[in-house]
Design a protein around this motif. Structure first.
Motif, mmCIF file in Angstrom:
data_model
loop_
_atom_site.group_PDB
_atom_site.id
_atom_site.type_symbol
_atom_site.label_atom_id
_atom_site.label_comp_id
_atom_site.label_asym_id
_atom_site.label_seq_id
_atom_site.Cartn_x
_atom_site.Cartn_y
_atom_site.Cartn_z
ATOM 1 N N GLU A 36 -11.614 1.552 -8.389
ATOM 2 C CA GLU A 36 -12.379 1.322 -7.168
ATOM 3 C C GLU A 36 -12.831 -0.133 -7.098
ATOM 4 N N HIS A 54 -9.400 6.082 -12.747
ATOM 5 C CA HIS A 54 -9.893 5.937 -11.382
ATOM 6 C C HIS A 54 -10.198 4.473 -11.123
ATOM 7 N N SER A 56 0.872 -1.163 0.000
ATOM 8 C CA SER A 56 0.000 0.000 0.000
ATOM 9 C C SER A 56 0.906 1.209 0.000
ATOM 10 N N THR A 65 -12.817 3.863 -3.479
ATOM 11 C CA THR A 65 -11.661 4.201 -4.310
ATOM 12 C C THR A 65 -10.398 3.576 -3.737
ATOM 13 N N THR A 66 -9.609 2.945 -4.613
ATOM 14 C CA THR A 66 -8.354 2.342 -4.184
ATOM 15 C C THR A 66 -7.139 3.050 -4.784
ATOM 16 N N ASN A 67 -7.264 3.530 -6.000
ATOM 17 C CA ASN A 67 -6.129 4.160 -6.683
ATOM 18 C C ASN A 67 -6.608 5.243 -7.629
ATOM 19 N N THR A 68 -5.723 6.208 -7.887
ATOM 20 C CA THR A 68 -5.922 7.189 -8.934
ATOM 21 C C THR A 68 -4.630 7.279 -9.740
ATOM 22 N N MET A 107 -1.307 6.813 -6.544
ATOM 23 C CA MET A 107 -1.527 6.773 -5.108
ATOM 24 C C MET A 107 -2.284 5.504 -4.742
ATOM 25 N N CYS A 129 2.735 4.894 -1.900
ATOM 26 C CA CYS A 129 2.738 6.017 -2.837
ATOM 27 C C CYS A 129 4.034 5.889 -3.617
ATOM 28 N N SER A 168 -0.316 17.441 -1.653
ATOM 29 C CA SER A 168 -1.552 16.935 -1.066
ATOM 30 C C SER A 168 -2.433 18.067 -0.543
ATOM 31 N N GLN A 223 -4.260 4.102 -2.225
ATOM 32 C CA GLN A 223 -4.966 4.581 -1.041
ATOM 33 C C GLN A 223 -5.472 3.443 -0.160
ATOM 34 N N LYS A 224 -5.921 2.360 -0.785
ATOM 35 C CA LYS A 224 -6.422 1.213 -0.045
ATOM 36 C C LYS A 224 -6.006 -0.064 -0.757
#
Length: 424
Positions: A371, A369, A8, A382-385, A339, A10, A239, A341-342
């Protein structure tokens, strides 16, 4: 041994010391060329330290198994529940503070991985696209297992070497330098630099864990470590200025209003009557979507979906979106701001949405995007962008936002595109 890490993360692929979120700049010279701006005749990339003494390269196919050996993860999916239960006992081995961990040197974490495209032709097909050039999504996937590009062609029939080492640490996070080199005339030449920012987690991946302190041993290592501190500050600054947190600037508000005025139907006096300008496409009509079922074969050592797999799928959808929009073959210019994110659980339904969010001349800015969808609760998270910049062979139509939300996507895309052009 370094503390356990999750995927997980960045990730930052950057222009030698300047970009702090995932950014990979490529200047198109030929359709099959991936290039970066580097001093002409350079034989080594900045930050590429010689740490290979006594190191034996690992075959790219053995990287995941080596990680499992180090961490002690289960190799069979059917045993994953029991394995995760057994990991709880490792809590007793965690340091209570960073000072309790022995310091490490940069060369302690140095690793070499070989991708033998030349010496083992049987694995080459996995990395080739229909144009007989290297699939860039596969390279992203391999980098995640373990910026910039120099003015070199990535040949599909020459061996590739990946090297990596920890270059900066905080309390619970670390920055890892990655380099990709390709064999030409008996010597390896630099092709790509990448920076991964990773966080340490406890054995159950629930809370942060301390990482070993890092001791630079030379002036060059001191500079690399200082750059890691600067990158951290840039990530924080980026950010806090996000359009999800801060209103657009006055200049950006004027841009959005000008677009709005340019789409009003002059035959009516109404804010609701909109008209598409010539050679333009509504943003709502410039998207593609995809679905992936996340099977156990794509899991990482913590039994969640491997980040490299997500990166490859996102890149391929982004490329398809740019190809569909520009009606010609696009070429990657920049990979920016990935990123994680999850985490994505095994068995999830992964929904990917590729959106053209900004265009300028031949350039297409794509936002993907990602998810996960829970079929039982009907919830999406959402998991990533992902942000990709492509260049098309021909000039492309202007993408036009219609709603306020689309206008924010437009401004966000414009920010990413401007940053890419500034660094080229």
């Amino acid at each position: 041994m370094w503390n356990l890490l999750t995927e997980s993360i960045c990730i930052s692929i950057r222009r030698v010391g300047l970009w702090c979120l995932r950014r990979l700049c490529i200047m198109r010279k030929l359709p099959s060329v991936l290039a970066r701006t580097l001093t002409s005749g350079t034989s080594a990339s900045p930050g590429l330290l010689n740490m290979s003494e006594g190191q034996s390269p690992i075959h790219v196919n053995n990287v995941r198994s080596k990680l499992r050996d180090i961490v002690g993860a289960s190799t069979n999916w059917r045993d994953h529940v029991q394995a995760m239960q057994e990991r709880k006992a490792l809590h007793t081995l965690l340091a209570k503070r960073q000072e309790d961990l022995p310091p490490r040197r940069m060369k302690d974490s140095y690793l070499e991985v070989i991708l033998p495209l030349g010496s083992q032709p049987e694995i080459r097909e996995k990395y080739l696209n229909v144009h007989n050039s290297v699939r860039f999504g596969r390279i992203l996937e391999d980098l995640d297992s373990l910026g910039d590009l120099c003015q070199k062609i990535i040949h599909p029939d020459c061996d590739i070497k990946f090297t990596g080492n920890v270059s900066w640490v905080g309390k619970t996070s670390m920055e890892v330098k990655m380099h990709m080199l390709q064999l030409h005339g008996g010597d390896y030449s630099p092709v790509l630099d990448a920076t991964f920012v990773m966080v340490a987690r406890d054995p159950e991946n629930k809370r942060p864990a301390f990482v070993n302190p890092l001791i630079p041993e030379s002036p060059e290592e001191e500079e690399i470590f200082k750059q890691g501190e600067l990158n951290k500050m840039k990530r924080i600054e980026f950010s806090t200025s996000s359009l999800l947190k801060m209103a657009p600037t006055a200049e950006e508000r004027n841009i959005v209003h000008d677009i709005f005025l340019n789409t009003l139907d002059t035959r009516t006096v109404s804010f609701q009557s909109r008209k598409l300008p010539p050679n333009s496409v509504w943003m709502e009509d410039a998207k593609l979507k995809g679905l992936e079922i996340c099977h156990p074969e794509e899991r990482n050592i913590f039994n969640r979906i491997f980040g490299g797999f997500l990166m490859r799928k996102a890149f391929e959808l982004g490329w398809a979106t740019a190809c569909s929009y520009g009606s010609s073959r696009p070429f990657i210019v920049s990979v920016d701001d990935i990123m994680f994110q999850k985490p994505v659980e095994v068995g999830s339904l992964l929904l990917l949405s590729g959106q053209v969010c900004y265009t300028e001349k031949n350039y297409i800015q794509i936002r993907v995007h990602s998810e996960v969808y829970n079929a039982n609760t009907r919830e999406q998270h959402t998991t990533n962008t992902f942000h990709f910049t492509f260049i098309s062979e021909n000039e492309v139509p202007q993408v036009v936002p219609k709603t306020y939300g689309e206008s924010m996507l437009y401004l966000d895309g414009m920010r990413h595109f401007t940053a890419v052009m500034r660094e080229m």
